[in-house]
Write a protein that holds these residues in place. Structure first.
Motif, mmCIF file in Angstrom:
data_model
loop_
_atom_site.group_PDB
_atom_site.id
_atom_site.type_symbol
_atom_site.label_atom_id
_atom_site.label_comp_id
_atom_site.label_asym_id
_atom_site.label_seq_id
_atom_site.Cartn_x
_atom_site.Cartn_y
_atom_site.Cartn_z
ATOM 1 N N MET A 1 0.843 -1.201 0.000
ATOM 2 C CA MET A 1 0.000 0.000 0.000
ATOM 3 C C MET A 1 0.881 1.255 0.000
ATOM 4 N N PRO A 2 0.501 2.262 -0.798
ATOM 5 C CA PRO A 2 1.319 3.472 -0.857
ATOM 6 C C PRO A 2 1.458 4.136 0.506
ATOM 7 N N ASP A 3 2.623 4.748 0.743
ATOM 8 C CA ASP A 3 2.870 5.390 2.026
ATOM 9 C C ASP A 3 2.368 6.828 2.065
ATOM 10 N N LEU A 4 2.354 7.509 0.916
ATOM 11 C CA LEU A 4 2.123 8.939 0.909
ATOM 12 C C LEU A 4 0.689 9.327 0.572
ATOM 13 N N GLY B 1 -7.161 -2.720 -2.655
ATOM 14 C CA GLY B 1 -8.034 -1.619 -2.306
ATOM 15 C C GLY B 1 -9.449 -2.038 -1.970
ATOM 16 N N THR B 2 -10.145 -1.130 -1.309
ATOM 17 C CA THR B 2 -11.582 -1.268 -1.041
ATOM 18 C C THR B 2 -12.293 -0.131 -1.752
ATOM 19 N N ILE B 3 -13.353 -0.461 -2.490
ATOM 20 C CA ILE B 3 -14.063 0.520 -3.312
ATOM 21 C C ILE B 3 -15.173 1.155 -2.494
ATOM 22 N N VAL B 4 -15.174 2.485 -2.456
ATOM 23 C CA VAL B 4 -16.159 3.262 -1.691
ATOM 24 C C VAL B 4 -17.034 4.028 -2.676
ATOM 25 N N ASN B 5 -18.333 3.875 -2.560
ATOM 26 C CA ASN B 5 -19.265 4.471 -3.513
ATOM 27 C C ASN B 5 -19.396 5.988 -3.357
ATOM 28 N N ALA B 6 -19.338 6.690 -4.498
ATOM 29 C CA ALA B 6 -19.574 8.138 -4.525
ATOM 30 C C ALA B 6 -20.587 8.469 -5.609
ATOM 31 N N ASP B 7 -21.634 7.652 -5.679
ATOM 32 C CA ASP B 7 -22.724 7.884 -6.631
ATOM 33 C C ASP B 7 -24.028 7.975 -5.850
ATOM 34 N N SER B 8 -24.737 9.090 -5.997
ATOM 35 C CA SER B 8 -25.911 9.342 -5.155
ATOM 36 C C SER B 8 -27.077 8.421 -5.446
ATOM 37 N N MET B 9 -27.094 7.741 -6.585
ATOM 38 C CA MET B 9 -28.171 6.803 -6.895
ATOM 39 C C MET B 9 -27.801 5.370 -6.528
ATOM 40 N N ARG C 1 -20.328 11.746 6.197
ATOM 41 C CA ARG C 1 -20.069 11.085 7.482
ATOM 42 C C ARG C 1 -19.764 9.604 7.281
ATOM 43 N N GLU C 2 -20.583 8.948 6.466
ATOM 44 C CA GLU C 2 -20.379 7.514 6.256
ATOM 45 C C GLU C 2 -19.082 7.239 5.504
ATOM 46 N N THR C 3 -18.762 8.082 4.546
ATOM 47 C CA THR C 3 -17.542 7.879 3.770
ATOM 48 C C THR C 3 -16.299 8.139 4.603
ATOM 49 N N ALA C 4 -16.325 9.181 5.433
ATOM 50 C CA ALA C 4 -15.185 9.444 6.309
ATOM 51 C C ALA C 4 -14.942 8.253 7.226
ATOM 52 N N GLY C 5 -16.024 7.682 7.765
ATOM 53 C CA GLY C 5 -15.882 6.498 8.608
ATOM 54 C C GLY C 5 -15.369 5.306 7.837
ATOM 55 N N ALA C 6 -15.875 5.125 6.606
ATOM 56 C CA ALA C 6 -15.438 3.999 5.789
ATOM 57 C C ALA C 6 -13.962 4.119 5.433
ATOM 58 N N ILE C 7 -13.528 5.314 5.072
ATOM 59 C CA ILE C 7 -12.118 5.518 4.726
ATOM 60 C C ILE C 7 -11.223 5.220 5.929
ATOM 61 N N ALA C 8 -11.645 5.643 7.097
ATOM 62 C CA ALA C 8 -10.868 5.361 8.308
ATOM 63 C C ALA C 8 -10.772 3.859 8.555
ATOM 64 N N ASP C 9 -11.890 3.154 8.385
ATOM 65 C CA ASP C 9 -11.898 1.704 8.604
ATOM 66 C C ASP C 9 -11.031 0.985 7.576
ATOM 67 N N VAL C 10 -11.152 1.390 6.321
ATOM 68 C CA VAL C 10 -10.374 0.758 5.251
ATOM 69 C C VAL C 10 -8.881 0.973 5.487
ATOM 70 N N THR C 11 -8.513 2.184 5.836
ATOM 71 C CA THR C 11 -7.106 2.496 6.088
ATOM 72 C C THR C 11 -6.572 1.715 7.287
ATOM 73 N N ALA C 12 -7.387 1.632 8.336
ATOM 74 C CA ALA C 12 -6.963 0.895 9.530
ATOM 75 C C ALA C 12 -6.753 -0.583 9.235
ATOM 76 N N ALA C 13 -7.482 -1.097 8.237
ATOM 77 C CA ALA C 13 -7.345 -2.505 7.859
ATOM 78 C C ALA C 13 -6.165 -2.731 6.913
ATOM 79 N N GLY C 14 -5.419 -1.649 6.600
ATOM 80 C CA GLY C 14 -4.257 -1.779 5.743
ATOM 81 C C GLY C 14 -4.574 -1.831 4.270
ATOM 82 N N ARG C 15 -5.756 -1.360 3.885
ATOM 83 C CA ARG C 15 -6.162 -1.363 2.486
ATOM 84 C C ARG C 15 -6.221 0.074 1.963
ATOM 85 N N LEU C 16 -6.278 0.219 0.653
ATOM 86 C CA LEU C 16 -6.314 1.527 0.007
ATOM 87 C C LEU C 16 -7.749 1.904 -0.320
ATOM 88 N N PRO C 17 -8.262 3.018 0.202
ATOM 89 C CA PRO C 17 -9.604 3.464 -0.183
ATOM 90 C C PRO C 17 -9.607 3.975 -1.627
#
Length: 306
Positions: free
Chosen positions: A1-4, A31-39, A81-97
């Motif tokens: 996983m990238p460091d920077l 990586g873990t894919i996080v949705n950014a589509d409102s539909m 709010r949900e995405t910020a939490g998801a990104i934190a969880d994904v990062t903590a698991a050592g994966r790339l959001p």
């Protein structure tokens, strides 16, 4: 996983191949894919909103897809709010959001912060929506010009959604939406810690993809999805009821128009939306690189150091 880099952000018009790019990167980079589509947040519309298939979801983790009922109004604040939490969880698991989708406002608030507008009480929202259905958008716009002339001057007089939203805010809070825009949250991601791409396609190819995709949606059961949704008799102003294809296919299922007419209307709506997506990003997210679809994978890998 990238460091920077904290995350990869992939935007682009509908049918441009964003999801395929995200999946290829997720498999290659862990990586873990996080949705950014409102539909694509809405349950029951997997086919018609072009959500990842079950097979695609089995190839890499996906989050924030299909988790909201169609009777709900899913706000940008909730997504953030949900995405910020998801990104934190994904990062903590050592994966790339890997955040992917076509809703430009989502990316804007993710990297620039969100205006601190409080939640609008359900009764205020319902009252405004009832007035919109009963009296029409012109009556609401006239009311808005009195209560919030600054915002009214910025809106098109027939922009139903934004006029209703602005009126809800001033009625619920007693303050102009422009006032709230000056009191925002901090961005969840620092732009310089992300790799960002806006995927582009030539107009002819994009139109061809939109047409082919809608035909495939019909073959995959889009009418059945819309039939089930229509049977719930939900408010037609709800976001899920306005997903591309839903209004046209409801008219078809009622016998008002042919399937060919419903398809043509749905495709035209989608084409216009794709154009608006491109225009919005060029105006609002000027520091995002526009990258042709066939070069996007190599560009992201280079930018991320792989």
């Amino acid at each position: 996983m990238p460091d920077l880099k904290q995350a990869v952000l992939i935007a682009g018009p509908t049918a441009s191949g964003k999801s395929a790019l995200a999946l290829a990167l997720a498999e290659r980079l862990g990586g873990t894919i996080v949705n950014a589509d409102s539909m694509q947040v809405y349950a029951g519309l997997r086919v018609l909103t072009a959500r990842p298939t079950a097979e695609e979801e089995s190839r890499a983790p996906h989050v924030l897809y299909g988790h909201v009922d169609a009777a709900e109004i899913y706000s940008t604040g909730r997504w953030l709010r949900e995405t910020a939490g998801a990104i934190a969880d994904v990062t903590a698991a050592g994966r790339l959001p890997i955040v992917v989708g076509g809703t430009g406002l989502y990316f804007k608030v993710l990297t620039e912060g969100l205006a601190a507008v409080p939640e609008i009480p359900a009764e205020v929202r319902s009252s405004v929506r009832e007035r919109l259905a009963r009296d029409g958008v012109s009556a609401l716009y006239a009311d808005l010009t009195v209560r919030d002339p600054v915002i009214a001057a910025r809106l098109m007089p027939l922009d139903r959604s934004r006029i209703a939203r602005a009126l809800e805010v001033v009625l619920a809070t007693g303050r102009s939406l422009s006032d709230w825009h000056g009191e925002g949250t901090q961005p969840a991601l620092a732009p310089e810690r992300t790799v960002r791409v806006f995927v582009t396609l030539g107009r002819a190819e994009l139109v061809s993809r939109i047409e082919a995709r809608f035909a495939a949606m019909l073959q995959a059961g889009a009418r059945d999805e819309v039939r089930a949704l229509a049977a719930r008799n939900l408010d037609p102003l709800l976001p899920a009821m306005k997903a591309h294809g839903v209004p046209w296919l409801i008219r078809h299922l009622k016998g008002e128009i042919s399937l060919d007419e419903a398809s043509a209307g749905s495709i035209m709506d989608t084409r216009r939306y794709a154009k608006r997506q491109h225009t919005w990003f060029r105006g609002q997210m000027k520091d995002w690189p526009l990258v042709p679809a066939d070069q996007a994978l190599a560009r992201v890998l280079t930018d991320i150091g792989r």
